[in-house]
Design an enzyme around this catalytic site. Structure first.
Site, PDB file in Angstrom:
ATOM      1  N   CYS A 129      -2.439   4.629  -2.312  1.00 47.96           N
ATOM      2  CA  CYS A 129      -2.639   3.777  -3.488  1.00 47.96           C
ATOM      3  C   CYS A 129      -3.842   2.859  -3.398  1.00 47.96           C
ATOM      4  O   CYS A 129      -4.172   2.163  -4.350  1.00 47.96           O
ATOM      5  CB  CYS A 129      -1.374   2.964  -3.733  1.00 47.96           C
ATOM      6  SG  CYS A 129       0.070   4.021  -3.785  1.00 47.96           S
ATOM      7  N   HIS A 159       1.381   2.937 -12.498  1.00 50.14           N
ATOM      8  CA  HIS A 159       0.648   2.969 -11.236  1.00 50.14           C
ATOM      9  C   HIS A 159      -0.174   4.247 -11.200  1.00 50.14           C
ATOM     10  O   HIS A 159       0.371   5.344 -11.102  1.00 50.14           O
ATOM     11  CB  HIS A 159       1.633   2.914 -10.066  1.00 50.14           C
ATOM     12  CG  HIS A 159       0.975   2.715  -8.733  1.00 50.14           C
ATOM     13  ND1 HIS A 159      -0.394   2.791  -8.561  1.00 50.14           N
ATOM     14  CD2 HIS A 159       1.491   2.434  -7.509  1.00 50.14           C
ATOM     15  CE1 HIS A 159      -0.693   2.565  -7.289  1.00 50.14           C
ATOM     16  NE2 HIS A 159       0.444   2.352  -6.630  1.00 50.14           N
ATOM     17  N   HIS A 168      -1.588  -6.117  -6.602  1.00 51.31           N
ATOM     18  CA  HIS A 168      -1.168  -4.711  -6.532  1.00 51.31           C
ATOM     19  C   HIS A 168       0.118  -4.573  -7.356  1.00 51.31           C
ATOM     20  O   HIS A 168       0.215  -3.693  -8.190  1.00 51.31           O
ATOM     21  CB  HIS A 168      -0.966  -4.297  -5.075  1.00 51.31           C
ATOM     22  CG  HIS A 168      -0.710  -2.841  -4.896  1.00 51.31           C
ATOM     23  ND1 HIS A 168      -1.539  -1.880  -5.414  1.00 51.31           N
ATOM     24  CD2 HIS A 168       0.290  -2.168  -4.254  1.00 51.31           C
ATOM     25  CE1 HIS A 168      -1.071  -0.682  -5.101  1.00 51.31           C
ATOM     26  NE2 HIS A 168       0.037  -0.828  -4.409  1.00 51.31           N
TER      27      HIS A 168
END
Lengths: 401, 354
Positions: free
Chosen positions: A163, A331, A296
């Site tokens: 990620c 995401h 995040h």
């Protein structure tokens, strides 16, 4: 060290195609999450996803490849559309004449196509149309296709650190420029929704069926998204010499590792703390200089606890506005670092901070809460953008006016 | 691309050959079977926690073990940075999860295979085991993945100073599925070839599949190093003349001529499509020319095996007989040149100094 600037960007997300649509959605607090139209999955109507509102054919038309879609995956198409916006704002001859790097990121390459054909792939002796997708299983496939399509050379690279992949691409590009390997670097990432990733996160039981709730006591998990984002980096003097508009300065960055667990962050946020602290040091800034943190904030139990504690500890009495924009876009994995870097730049340009959507209940372990509304006319001087990935791979970027 | 020397303090490889150092190196030479090489397993339990090891894929075990052994060899407990390159990462885990997902219609899946399929999974484990919280990066760009990791290490040493110890690694596995898939793109020879005769079978398409993990501790400081990487160049979509010109350009940039090169390691693979890429070898008539793909097979990060072999050659001050394609007349080994290619249109050129 000479200053590195961002002088063009391109973005494609569930919020829309291009800067204008993404800015409008952020300012109007319009989430891009919806039940998928393009992803074929038995779970399609169970999960809200940040799917981009284009079919593959529509994206191919946007880049003039509708007659030649051989081996083109959704991953590559997302990348080409986002890059086209970036390229549209600069003189392409300049990029052809001077050395440029394309530093791209992807978590699963062309899995969105590979998973449709995999049983054909592995059946010995079987031939057919599916063969065009075999090489798309490489993460570097979209990078090579994009570099060829736009004539970018001499250097290309693909990064995959889960990620945080495209945040790492930004760092790599800046360093290549600083040391004179290339004059400019186009840095970012792309990931398309696919059954592989959806089922992967679902098997970890951290996908929320409803809209995700970052930094909320009631959070359950993430919403997946897709998209692509790219930033053109160059030295300040080179941007000025060509009369380019400077969108932001890349003030500092850090990459460090949790060294704690294969997938989970250290629960006390030590890894996130270290990364943010190092990024501040690299940018020669104090915690109180940061106006906004684009966290995040995946809305998973583990991430938000660790990241929240780290923010609370590092910024202590002066916690800046912070929010996660994952509830807008989902995401987007390898694209997230670049997409949120662009959101950070939008924050600087618009002097606005973005709502952490769906927040209702403060977390028990935190004394801080995210900004719940999009605020305009806020003085924003420095923005920190966090990206934390599996394998303990943590990156913080700092963008400045 | 940049000129910062990388001093190699230790090298460790798990490969289809005896390369790990617990038995005589490259002796006996292990042949391929059915145009496919499989890496020789080592005692992974010596390097990995017995609880963790049970769920680990072979690729994870290979890469963690090679990394930890390399750190031991260098006398470094905690590297300052970990940078890796891989073409396919834990391909086996990815395929496992993908097939389960298809067969089980997206229900009741085991997350372990998904987690381990992440390309940087070995980096995370190695960081955890060596308690290294420093810079950590994974490049996944086909045949230049390791080369990009080396470039990154050069950048890093320039930024941080030369006294850093950087762990660099490469890892790739060839699964049964991968072998079948890439057969459809003529990666492997249709006729079964004995690996020791790979270079004589150079008139047909394809080569032999391989795999392996190779790790290196590099630093900017010469002390304790066996050799150094002086130059590294990548060529995309090469033509034979481009390769030849680049080789001479690299030598000239280092104040060298072909005469100064003592050994050339070449990535010839017996695939007729790429033989002309090695025409430049004609310029090395008095040097030893050695091959390595008859020992490790073809995969994205064979440069890791080649670099390990170069390190081995410097440390032994001799070239293993089983690698020699052309015997040179040099008494000393001062410079080694690696010329390597991968099927998807890339070539890399690496200059090493002893």
């Amino acid at each position: 060290m000479e200053k590195i600037v961002v002088s063009s960007v391109g973005i494609l997300s569930a919020l829309g195609c291009g800067m204008h649509q993404n800015i409008q959605a952020l300012l109007q607090k319009k989430s891009g999450l919806h039940f998928p139209v393009h992803l074929q999955s038995v779970h399609a109507q169970e999960f809200l996803l940040g799917e981009v509102n284009f079919s593959n054919e529509e994206m191919a038309m946007l880049v003039g490849l509708q007659e030649n879609m051989q081996g083109l995956t959704r991953t590559t198409l997302l990348s080409l559309v986002a890059l086209q916006e970036l390229m549209g704002k600069i003189d392409r001859a300049l990029l052809r004449d001077e050395p440029v790097a394309l530093i791209n990121a992807s978590t699963v390459g062309g899995m969105c196509s590979v998973e449709d054909h995999y049983l054909d792939f592995i059946e010995p002796g079987k031939r057919g149309d599916f063969i065009q997708y075999i090489n798309s299983s490489d993460c570097g496939d979209s990078t090579e296709r994009a570099a060829r399509y736009f004539g970018l050379k001499p250097l290309m690279a693909t990064i995959s650190t889960a990620c945080s992949s495209s945040a790492n691409a930004v760092i790599m590009g800046a360093r290549l420029i600083q040391q004179g390997v290339v004059k400019r670097a186009i840095c970012g990432g792309t990931d398309a929704l696919c059954r592989f990733t959806l089922n992967g996160f679902n098997s970890l039981k951290n996908v929320d069926k409803g809209p995700c709730r970052p930094f909320d006591q009631t959070r359950f998990g993430l919403n997946l998204g897709e998209g692509a984002g790219y930033l053109l980096l160059e030295k300040e003097e080179d941007a000025k010499a060509r009369g380019a508009e400077i969108l932001a300065y890349l003030g500092g960055y850090a990459n460090s590792n949790d060294a704690y667990h294969p997938t989970a962050p250290s629960p006390d946020g030590a890894g996130a703390f270290r990364t943010m602290e190092q990024a501040l040091k690299h940018a020669k800034l104090q915690p109180e200089d940061i106006s906004y943190i684009n966290a995040h904030g995946t809305a998973t139990i583990n991430n938000d606890a660790a990241e929240g504690l780290a923010i609370q500890q590092l910024f202590a009495e002066k916690v800046p506005y912070f929010s996660s924009t994952k509830a807008f876009t989902g995401h987007t994995l390898a694209a997230a670092g670049a997409i949120e870097a662009i959101f950070s730049i939008i924050s600087l340009q618009q002097q606005a901070v973005f709502a952490n959507l769906n927040f209702t209940t403060p977390m028990e372990e935190l004394s801080i809460t995210p900004v719940t509304d999009t605020l305009e006319n806020v003085p924003v001087q420095h923005v920190m953008s966090n990206s934390f990935g599996f394998g303990g791979n943590n990156v913080s970027l700092i963008f400045s006016k | 691309m940049i000129k910062h020397p990388l001093y190699i303090k230790a090298a460790c490889a798990i490969s289809p050959q005896h390369s790990f150092g617990d038995t005589p190196v490259l002796d006996p030479v292990v042949p391929s079977e059915g145009n496919r090489f499989v890496a020789v397993d080592v005692d992974y339990r010596a390097f990995i926690n017995p609880v963790a090891i049970r769920r680990m894929s072979r690729l994870l075990k290979m890469s963690i073990s090679a990394a930890m052994k390399c750190l031991q060899n260098a006398g470094v407990s905690m590297p300052d940075a970990i940078i890796t390159g891989t073409g396919r990462g834990s391909a086996g885990d990815m395929q496992h999860f993908l097939k389960d997902m298809i067969m089980m219609k997206e229900e009741a899946l085991n997350p372990t295979f998904f987690i381990q399929s992440t390309y940087n999974a070995p980096n995370g484990w190695i960081a955890l085991q060596s308690k290294s919280t420093g810079y950590n990066q994974t490049f996944v760009h086909r045949g230049i993945s390791l080369e990009l990791a080396l470039l990154d290490a050069q950048l890093l040493l320039t930024e941080t100073g030369d006294n850093q110890n950087i762990l660099i690694g490469s890892y790739d596995e060839t699964t049964a599925d991968y072998f079948v898939v890439k057969e459809k793109l003529n990666y492997w020879k249709k006729e079964t070839v004995a690996s020791e005769h790979l270079y004589q079978n150079n008139e047909t398409l394809g080569t032999i599949a391989g795999e392996g993990a190779a790790f290196f501790v590099v630093s900017g400081e010469k002390e304790g190093a066996t050799c150094s990487i002086e130059s590294l160049e990548i060529i995309h979509q090469p033509a034979p003349t481009m390769i030849r010109n680049k080789v001479h350009e690299v030598l000239a940039a280092n104040g060298l001529t072909t005469d100064d090169i003592d050994v050339v390691l070449c990535g010839r693979s017996g695939d007729v499509r790429f033989e002309a890429w090695y025409n430049v070898l004609e310029d090395f008539t008095t040097q030893t020319i050695a091959g390595f793909k008859h020992l490790c097979g073809e995969y994205e990060t064979t440069s890791g095996f080649a670099l390990w072999l170069a390190h081995h050659i410097f440390s032994q001050a001799s070239v293993p007989e089983s690698t020699i394609l052309q015997k040179g007349d040099r008494k000393e080994i001062r410079h080694v040149l690696i010329i390597n290619h991968f099927i998807l249109d890339t070539v890399s050129i690496t200059l090493l100094r002893g």
